[in-house]
Structure formats: structure tokens, C-alpha cells
Motif scaffolding. Structure first.
Motif, PDB file in Angstrom:
ATOM      1  N   PHE A 103      32.528 -44.175  37.041  1.00 35.42           N
ATOM      2  CA  PHE A 103      31.447 -45.108  36.234  1.00 35.42           C
ATOM      3  C   PHE A 103      30.904 -44.680  34.940  1.00 35.42           C
ATOM      4  N   ALA A 104      30.959 -43.678  34.538  1.00 34.26           N
ATOM      5  CA  ALA A 104      30.353 -43.017  33.347  1.00 34.26           C
ATOM      6  C   ALA A 104      31.411 -43.228  32.311  1.00 34.26           C
ATOM      7  N   GLN A 106      33.943 -45.562  32.435  1.00 35.25           N
ATOM      8  CA  GLN A 106      34.247 -46.959  32.455  1.00 35.25           C
ATOM      9  C   GLN A 106      33.181 -47.677  31.512  1.00 35.25           C
ATOM     10  N   VAL A 107      32.026 -47.315  31.645  1.00 32.69           N
ATOM     11  CA  VAL A 107      30.842 -47.919  30.930  1.00 32.69           C
ATOM     12  C   VAL A 107      31.019 -47.465  29.092  1.00 32.69           C
ATOM     13  N   ILE A 108      31.803 -46.449  29.028  1.00 35.26           N
ATOM     14  CA  ILE A 108      31.827 -46.225  27.487  1.00 35.26           C
ATOM     15  C   ILE A 108      33.448 -46.431  27.287  1.00 35.26           C
ATOM     16  N   GLY A 109      33.930 -47.226  28.026  1.00 44.83           N
ATOM     17  CA  GLY A 109      35.130 -47.780  27.604  1.00 44.83           C
ATOM     18  C   GLY A 109      36.434 -47.060  27.502  1.00 44.83           C
TER      19      GLY A 109
END
Lengths: 262, 303
Positions: A103-104, A106-109
Motif C-alpha cells: 500500500f505504501a 502503491q499510493v506514491i505511484g
């Protein structure tokens, strides 16, 4: 790496400052304990480093950036360089261990192939290989904290902040977590850990910055810590050996020699 | 990765607050139906105007025998006065008047007799009971006042009449109906904004943990807020889509298939008009969602 210059933080007008004229510097690769009783300003210092709060006066520098003049759209970029671990783990209950760490990224692409490589590598490093598919409630407290550390470290930030990471754990488990943080520190990561666990501070023999009602009262290179609420009770182990000799150099993308069991 | 991740987030958010999502869709649907109905009424009014104003004329009635009007003191309009008026139409009103048609009292009697072969309500009228008139076709029907100012009061002119007046009451009624529709639409739109606001807030609260972690690991503001923004937008646009569909069906079955079949001499709005207002409705829906999001998100997912 982190520098405070006469930093004062007042939350409510007229209230006692949470941090009062604090000046300190943490150099690259250091391991620093931030100690003090509840309300001494430890957490506020961490919030200031993360730019969750702005100082009322004084300056905070992180990795060469003056956080006072840092525009808010650059804050995410600052935070990508800082990993954070909390006392309450803050894992997502409906995601698996792997998903929580991924998740960490993914959310910064980050691209999928990076995630597919980095996440298992990091989970192995924190000693959770084989538990990727578990959900947080199926893990022990220590394991949950390892997931949280993996999430904080998966992007290989130069700075790791830990706010009472052992606060919910028993001493043995805490020791395992401390070994892990120490290993992370030896990859070159600057670690700042707020705690009031004197056992741990005394065992680690690292730099100690003690805060009392918002002021720095002590900054000691290989310090110990005596909790004020325990009066002058003698230390259980007056001369603890450092947990690990700080000579071995560990490569940054650490290959793993099984983290300490719990 | 990013794109897919955001899509997953949106899907989860919409499903998690399913009942709220449905209510947002329905409220936008109803409110935009009112907006659309108001717009269609206006389109209908425009069509009627285009259609009818082309046919209507300004009538300049000339003095008949024994008129009480001051300008008719000299008795029936003389050929000189009629000539003078024709000159006025040609010179002074050359720009406004497109066509002039003179109807003598004999012509008037002829068309009257045609309409009422047995006399009007039992009366026996003669040619002298009729009055001569000019029928003016204006280049722009809106310029009636100019013509009226110039012609009224001239010797031989009894009265100037604008046939458009006949339609005024109908247009007034239609205009009031579209105003009412706009009023209802405003109330419903307000409800829609409030509902979307609440939905986004709920969604943000139920995902506090996720957004908290996203902030800490350095996700950008846009990345954190986009799923919420899009959730509101998707629900609102769905509502707009329903409104467009509903209006289209209404126009098709009520107007095109029924009204236009039974009353054929009027131009009606049709499916094309609905499609023309569709982008407006979608735009409004998007705007609603945007307003609601800006209001809510800055408070709940700030860095």
C-alpha cells in the motif's frame, strides 16, 4: 539530517509551549533516542519533523530543507523520505501483510514490478517471510509491529521515525524490534525513536536526548535513561553490553539473516 | 498501477456507502430533471416564437366611417392619407418593414363574408362597416414599438395593433412554468449538494485510517482526494444520465408520439433538443460534485 534551531511550538494561544526553544542536530546515519515523560514534547518533535505541525517560532531543517518555507504541495515529497512507526502499528485490518506493505508504494505511484520485488525483500528483512498472506489480526503484536516497520522502510527512506514502537509490546518482543531498528540504522538510515522505556535505552547505548516539559535537559552520546516516575531505583543491568557491535556494514537492500525470533 | 489502484478505491468507496450513493444518484436525477424541464420549456417557447412570429403581422387600421378617434376627425381615411402612410412605410420605416400589404374595406368585407357567410351573430354588415388596413410584415417582430411610435397618431390611422399580443398570455404561462421548474430545481440542487457533501464526509471518515497512512507515506493530495472526488462525480453524473434519459423518454412519448400527433400545427421540442441540453445537465452535475468535494475534502483529508 535533522536540525532544530530554537524551535518553539505552542498549540493553543496562551498555553504552555509543547516544545520550548529546542535546538538539536541529528546527523546522517545516527540512532537517537528521544526520551522524557508523557507530555515532554517527544511526539511534537516528531510531528514537526514530518511537517504535520509547523513551529510557532524557530526553524526545522530536514535533509537540507527548511520546513518553514516548504510549500504544502512539496510536503508529500518530504514524507516519502521519512518512514514512521507508531505504538499502535496502524495497519489496515482488511489487507494482508503483503498488501499493507505494498500500500505504501502503491499510493506514491510505484510501478507494479518494483512492488513485486521490494515488498517480499523487505518482509524477509523484517523476518516475516512466509506470512505475506496473513491479516494483521492473525499476527502477534511484535509481528504486527514488524509489518509496520516494513511498511515504513519499504521505500528505503533516509530517515525512520519511531514513536514509542515498543510501547505495546512485552520486553522480549521489544528486544526483537530494537534489533530490527538497529539493523535498519546500520543500513545508513537515520533513526529517531521516541520512547520512555528505560530498559531499552540503557541496553542500546545510543545517543539520548532527554526532554522535560518541552525543553532539552540532556543530550548525551552513549546515554542511559532513568524514568523520573521510578525515582532512583537502580538499573536492572548497570552495565549492559551494546546489542551488536556497530562495525558490520550491512548493504542497503539488506539480504537477510533471519531477524531475531519473538 | 496508479490508475487501477484509484479505480479499486472508487469501487470500494461506492459499494461501502451503497445506500448513500443511490440517494445521491436519485436526488441529482430529480433535481436535474427539473432543470432539464425548465430548459426544454424555454426551448419550446423559442420554437413557438420562431414559428409564429414569422406569421404574425402588425395591423394598421385606418379610420372607418364615424370613428370616435381624434385622428379620425376628418372622417374616413382619404386616398391622400393612405398614400402618405405608404410613403412613411417606405421611407421612415424602410429598415423595419419588410413587406406592406394593403387591405381595402372591400377586401376586408370579402374575407369577412367568406368567414361568416350568414352574417356575424345575426347582424347584417355592409362594406361600409368594414375598415381598410395596412398589414405590415416586420423584419424583426421585436421592433413593434418603433413602428407603433411612428404610425400612431398620423391622420387617417385609427389604431395600430400587434398580433403578437395574442400569444403573450400563452408565453407568460409557459415562462411561469419554467420559472417554477427552475425554483424547484434550485431547492433540489441544494439538497443534492448537501447530500453529496454528507456522502463524501462519510466516505472520508470511514477511510480515515487509509488516508492517514497515505499522508504519512507521502501520497500526494490529489492522489488521496481523487477517489472521493470521483465517487461524488460518478454518482452525480449517473443522476444526470438518468435525468437525460427520463427527459428523452418523456419528450418522445408525451410530445413527439402523442402531442405532435394530435395538435399538428405547432412546432414541438424533440429528442434532439434533449440531447442539446444533455451536456448542460452533465456539466451541472459535475459542478455540484465539485462544489461539494471542495467544501468537504479540505476539511477532512488535509495534509
Amino acid at each position: 539530517m535533522i536540525r532544530f534551531e530554537n524551535v518553539t511550538k505552542v498549540y493553543a494561544r496562551g498555553a504552555r509551549p509543547a516544545v520550548d526553544d529546542v535546538s538539536m542536530e541529528v546527523r546522517r546515519g545516527e540512532f537517537v533516542f528521544l526520551v522524557g515523560a508523557s507530555g515532554s514534547g517527544k511526539s511534537t518533535c516528531l510531528h514537526l519533523i514530518l511537517r504535520e505541525e509547523r513551529p510557532t517560532s524557530g526553524k526545522v531543517f530536514v535533509a537540507g530543507r527548511d520546513l518553514r518555507s516548504l510549500s504544502s504541495w512539496k510536503v508529500p515529497n518530504l514524507r516519502r523520505g521519512i518512514g514512521v512507526v507508531f505504538q499502535d502499528f496502524r495497519l489496515l485490518p482488511n489487507k494482508t501483510v503483503f498488501e499493507n506493505v505494498a500500500f505504501a508504494l502503491q499510493v506514491i505511484g510505484k510501478p507494479r514490478h518494483t512492488i513485486a520485488i521490494t515488498v517480499p525483500e523487505t518482509l524477509e528483512m523484517v523476518g516475516l517471510a512466509g506470512k505475506e498472506k496473513r491479516r494483521p489480526h492473525e499476527l502477534s503484536g511484535g509481528e504486527q509491529q514488524r509489518v509496520a516497520i516494513a511498511r515504513a522502510f519499504v521505500n528505503r527512506p533516509p530517515i525512520l521515525l519511531a514513536d514509542e514502537p515498543t510501547g505495546n509490546l512485552d520486553p522480549t518482543t521489544s528486544l526483537g524490534i530494537m534489533r530490527l531498528l538497529d539493523r535498519i540504522n546500520r543500513t545508513g538510515t537515520t533513526v529517531v525513536m521516541a520512547t520512555h522505556d528505560d530498559d531499552i535505552v540503557n541496553q542500546m547505548r545510543k545517543r539520548v536526548i532527554e526532554l522535560d516539559t518541552g525543553r532539552v535537559v540532556r543530550d548525551q552520546a552513549h546515554g542511559s535513561y532513568v524514568r523520573s516516575d521510578e525515582e532512583t531505583e537502580p538499573l536492572t543491568n548497570p552495565d549492559p553490553a551494546p546489542m551488536s557491535a556497530p562495525t558490520t556494514v550491512v548493504r542497503r537492500s539488506a539480504h537477510v539473516d533471519a531477524a531475531a525470533g519473538e | 498501477m496508479r490508475f487501477q489502484f484509484i479505480l479499486t478505491e472508487i469501487g470500494q468507496g461506492l459499494r461501502r456507502n451503497l445506500s448513500m450513493t443511490i440517494s445521491v444518484v436519485l436526488v441529482t436525477f430529480v433535481s436535474l430533471t427539473f432543470v432539464g424541464a425548465g430548459l426544454l420549456l424555454q426551448a419550446q417557447i423559442d420554437k413557438l416564437k420562431d414559428d409564429w412570429y414569422d406569421k404574425v403581422e402588425v395591423s394598421v387600421f385606418l379610420c372607418p366611417v364615424g370613428s370616435a378617434e381624434a385622428t379620425c376627425a376628418g372622417g374616413e381615411a382619404s386616398p391622400e392619407q393612405i398614400d402618405a402612410l405608404e410613403t412613411v412605410f417606405d421611407d421612415e420605416l424602410g429598415d423595419q418593414v419588410e413587406r406592406v400589404y394593403f387591405e381595402s374595406k372591400e377586401d376586408a368585407f370579402a374575407s369577412f363574408s367568406e368567414q361568416y357567410p350568414d352574417g356575424y351573430l345575426g347582424t347584417q354588415l355592409t362594406v361600409d362597416d368594414m375598415q381598410a388596413s395596412f398589414r405590415l410584415k416586420l423584419t424583426d417582430p421585436q421592433n413593434y414599438e418603433v413602428v407603433n411610435d411612428v404610425v400612431t397618431g398620423r391622420p387617417g390611422v385609427e389604431v395600430v395593433e400587434d398580433q403578437r399580443r395574442i400569444f403573450d398570455s400563452l408565453f407568460l404561462a409557459l415562462n411561469r412554468a419554467s420559472l417554477m421548474s427552475a425554483g424547484l430545481a434550485a431547492v433540489m440542487l441544494l439538497a443534492a449538494v448537501l447530500l453529496i457533501t454528507t456522502t463524501i464526509r462519510l466516505s472520508a471518515l470511514s477511510r480515515r485510517r487509509e488516508t492517514g497512512i497515505m499522508r504519512l507515506v507521502g501520497a500526494s493530495n490529489l492522489f488521496i482526494q481523487l477517489p472521493f472526488l470521483l465517487e461524488g462525480a460518478i454518482a452525480a453524473v449517473l443522476g444526470a444520465g438518468l435525468a437525460v434519459g427520463g427527459l428523452w423518454l418523456t419528450v418522445k412519448y408525451l410530445v413527439t408520439d402523442w402531442l405532435a400527433e394530435s395538435v399538428t400545427w405547432v412546432a414541438y421540442v424533440d429528442g434532439a433538443d434533449v440531447l442539446r441540453i444533455a451536456p448542460v445537465l452533465l456539466g451541472i452535475a459535475f459542478l455540484l460534485a465539485a462544489i461539494a468535494s471542495v467544501v468537504t475534502l479540505n476539511r477532512h483529508t488535509r495534509v
